[in-house]
Enzyme design. Structure first.
Site, PDB file in Angstrom:
ATOM      1  N   ASN A 209      45.813  27.683 -14.776  1.00 61.30           N
ATOM      2  CA  ASN A 209      45.919  26.338 -14.222  1.00 61.30           C
ATOM      3  C   ASN A 209      45.376  25.325 -15.228  1.00 61.30           C
ATOM      4  O   ASN A 209      44.956  25.700 -16.324  1.00 61.30           O
ATOM      5  CB  ASN A 209      45.198  26.245 -12.867  1.00 61.30           C
ATOM      6  N   ASP A 277      44.314  32.021  -7.308  1.00 61.17           N
ATOM      7  CA  ASP A 277      44.358  32.700  -6.018  1.00 61.17           C
ATOM      8  C   ASP A 277      44.998  34.081  -6.114  1.00 61.17           C
ATOM      9  O   ASP A 277      44.662  34.979  -5.345  1.00 61.17           O
ATOM     10  CB  ASP A 277      45.138  31.853  -5.000  1.00 61.17           C
ATOM     11  N   LYS A 287      54.695  43.185 -24.500  1.00 62.63           N
ATOM     12  CA  LYS A 287      55.231  41.872 -24.178  1.00 62.63           C
ATOM     13  C   LYS A 287      56.558  41.995 -23.442  1.00 62.63           C
ATOM     14  O   LYS A 287      57.440  42.747 -23.861  1.00 62.63           O
ATOM     15  CB  LYS A 287      55.424  41.067 -25.468  1.00 62.63           C
ATOM     16  N   PRO A 304      39.893  38.216  -5.938  1.00 59.23           N
ATOM     17  CA  PRO A 304      38.666  38.154  -5.136  1.00 59.23           C
ATOM     18  C   PRO A 304      38.254  36.711  -4.883  1.00 59.23           C
ATOM     19  O   PRO A 304      38.492  35.827  -5.717  1.00 59.23           O
ATOM     20  CB  PRO A 304      37.641  38.888  -6.000  1.00 59.23           C
ATOM     21  N   ASP A 305      37.665  36.469  -3.720  1.00 56.87           N
ATOM     22  CA  ASP A 305      37.218  35.128  -3.338  1.00 56.87           C
ATOM     23  C   ASP A 305      35.744  34.998  -3.717  1.00 56.87           C
ATOM     24  O   ASP A 305      34.849  35.418  -2.978  1.00 56.87           O
ATOM     25  CB  ASP A 305      37.416  34.926  -1.837  1.00 56.87           C
ATOM     26  N   ILE A 306      35.493  34.428  -4.876  1.00 55.29           N
ATOM     27  CA  ILE A 306      34.130  34.373  -5.419  1.00 55.29           C
ATOM     28  C   ILE A 306      33.220  33.526  -4.543  1.00 55.29           C
ATOM     29  O   ILE A 306      32.087  33.914  -4.231  1.00 55.29           O
ATOM     30  CB  ILE A 306      34.159  33.847  -6.864  1.00 55.29           C
ATOM     31  N   PHE A 324      33.923  23.753  -4.346  1.00 61.69           N
ATOM     32  CA  PHE A 324      34.807  22.624  -4.606  1.00 61.69           C
ATOM     33  C   PHE A 324      36.142  22.874  -3.920  1.00 61.69           C
ATOM     34  O   PHE A 324      36.597  24.023  -3.841  1.00 61.69           O
ATOM     35  CB  PHE A 324      35.047  22.440  -6.107  1.00 61.69           C
ATOM     36  N   LYS A 338      38.007  24.681   4.703  1.00 66.17           N
ATOM     37  CA  LYS A 338      37.532  25.602   3.664  1.00 66.17           C
ATOM     38  C   LYS A 338      36.053  25.895   3.834  1.00 66.17           C
ATOM     39  O   LYS A 338      35.606  27.035   3.639  1.00 66.17           O
ATOM     40  CB  LYS A 338      37.806  25.002   2.280  1.00 66.17           C
ATOM     41  N   LYS A 342      34.959  29.751   4.177  1.00 62.08           N
ATOM     42  CA  LYS A 342      34.199  30.385   3.091  1.00 62.08           C
ATOM     43  C   LYS A 342      32.756  30.686   3.488  1.00 62.08           C
ATOM     44  O   LYS A 342      32.115  31.559   2.902  1.00 62.08           O
ATOM     45  CB  LYS A 342      34.193  29.493   1.852  1.00 62.08           C
TER      46      LYS A 342
END
Length: 416
Positions: A209, A277, A287, A304-306, A324, A338, A342
């Site tokens: 990203n 995500d 390649k 994984p959702d840190i 954030f 969120k 979370k």
């Protein structure tokens, strides 16, 4: 906040030097003592008499004034202050300090000081954008020099862009923030995540990203400046490691999670990284080649959702977990959802729509949300966001985190 504080004000040569007269007046009004050091070029824009009248003290300018050297010395001059402020900080004085030069009183005092330094850059937009100036800026930031501005606008040379020195009120706010956060978090261990994560498709390509890491790195630097023992876990960014911070470099979300686990226990975790995500279910060993066939189908699996993992109840959960929420619509609504999902304590929501320039830019608009309330911060530089967040964290450990000053109460609104 400034009563009894001693400021050494270095005034370099630039048309913005006239603003230092107003800055001096406001500092004196708040009880600070100001001692001015005027460069030869600075003396072309403001007079020693003007500065002397406003500071109530002698103005210093000559490195080879033997009387001054006998009475005080350039080393003592730089160390008698609680803070050194350079305004305007020209391209020349930034370059001298980055290179460690000491050929006049100003550059010598900067090299000799053991006190914090705050610079307010001011120069032509082309000079500000020149690679040499950008390199000097990053070098000085790595050494712990703090900056306020420059801002965008019309310039005396007739051009428009970034390069205008921050206004006296903005510099004053930065000075107060320096004293407000100094030592605020001494002895506390904190963890910050920053930047993007890169999820490999093959040895060459990846999913990623646009996160620059600017906000996360600024937060880590501000926490360290406040005395916290700070660990920064960062994805791939083109930013220098902040001064005084233990920095761990990772690429993938799984690597970031592993590094975060190793950094525990901490009292505060700030998850500012833009973690992907999803990641490819399989990484090609070679390649992927483009052939005549259709594009390959790439199966994705969740990363994984840190933030959620760090916020889970348990013996190693930080006392304060901050996440954030980078959103493009319904900021507060999505951020509050969120927060509940979370299990973290605070969410800082910001709009990352392309038109805002938040991703990769230097400014952002923040909405801070906890379980019962939300407040909106006016658009500000990411460094200012970092300093304000550090103040918030300091208040969390000394009192109620969302009940502050009357000004904060005015800004705060109860969430619907």
């Amino acid at each position: 906040m400034l009563s009894g504080r001693r400021i050494l004000l270095v005034v370099a040569g630039g048309i913005a030097a006239y603003k230092t007269l107003e800055l001096t007046r406001r500092l004196r009004e708040r009880g600070a003592s100001v001692r001015a050091l005027l460069t030869r070029a600075g003396g072309e824009f403001v007079t020693p008499l003007s500065l002397a009248a406003l500071t109530g003290d002698k103005v210093y300018s000559d490195l080879f004034d033997l009387t001054d050297e006998a009475e005080m010395g350039h080393i003592q001059l730089s160390r008698d202050a609680d803070l050194v402020v350079v305004a305007p900080a020209t391209a020349d004085i930034m370059a001298k300090h980055a290179a460690g030069r000491a050929d006049d009183l100003a550059s010598t005092a900067l090299l000799a000081t053991d006190k914090p330094v705050l610079m307010a850059p001011a120069m032509n937009v082309r000079m500000w954008e020149h690679p040499a100036t950008r390199n000097n800026l990053e070098t000085l930031k790595r050494r712990g020099i703090r900056f306020v501005g420059p801002t965008q606008g019309d310039m005396a040379c007739g051009e428009y862009g970034y390069g205008r020195m921050a206004e006296p009120e903005e510099i004053l706010t930065a000075i107060e923030a320096q004293f407000r956060t100094a030592g605020l978090l001494t002895g506390r261990r904190v963890l910050v995540t920053s930047g993007p994560t890169f999820e490999a498709l093959d040895p060459v390509r990846f999913l990623g990203n646009r996160s620059s890491g600017r906000q996360g790195h600024a937060i880590a630097a501000a926490l360290a400046a406040a005395g916290a023992e700070t660990t920064l876990v960062t994805g791939p960014v083109a930013r220098p490691d902040p001064a005084g911070v233990t920095t761990l470099h990772v690429e993938s979300a799984e690597e970031m999670l592993s590094a975060c686990r190793e950094a525990l226990p901490v009292e505060v975790a700030v998850c500012a990284a833009a973690v992907s995500d999803w990641r490819p279910a399989q990484v090609a060993e070679q390649k992927l080649k483009k052939g005549s066939a259709a594009a390959p189908d790439i199966a994705l699996v969740p990363n994984p959702d840190i933030l959620a993992e760090l916020a889970q109840p348990g013996p190693h959960r930080p006392r304060l977990v901050i996440g954030f929420a980078a959103e493009t619509e319904k900021l507060v609504e999505h951020a509050r959802a969120k927060l509940a999902k979370k299990g973290c304590d605070w969410i800082l929501a910001n709009d990352v729509s392309p038109a805002t320039g938040t991703f990769g830019g230097d400014e952002t608009t923040i909405h801070l949300i906890d379980a019962t309330a939300s407040e909106s911060w006016t658009r500000m530089r990411k460094q200012a966001v970092a300093e304000r967040l550090v103040q918030r964290i300091g208040r969390f450990f000394s009192g109620p985190p969302m009940s502050d000053t009357p000004a904060d109460a005015v800004q705060r609104g109860v969430a619907e």
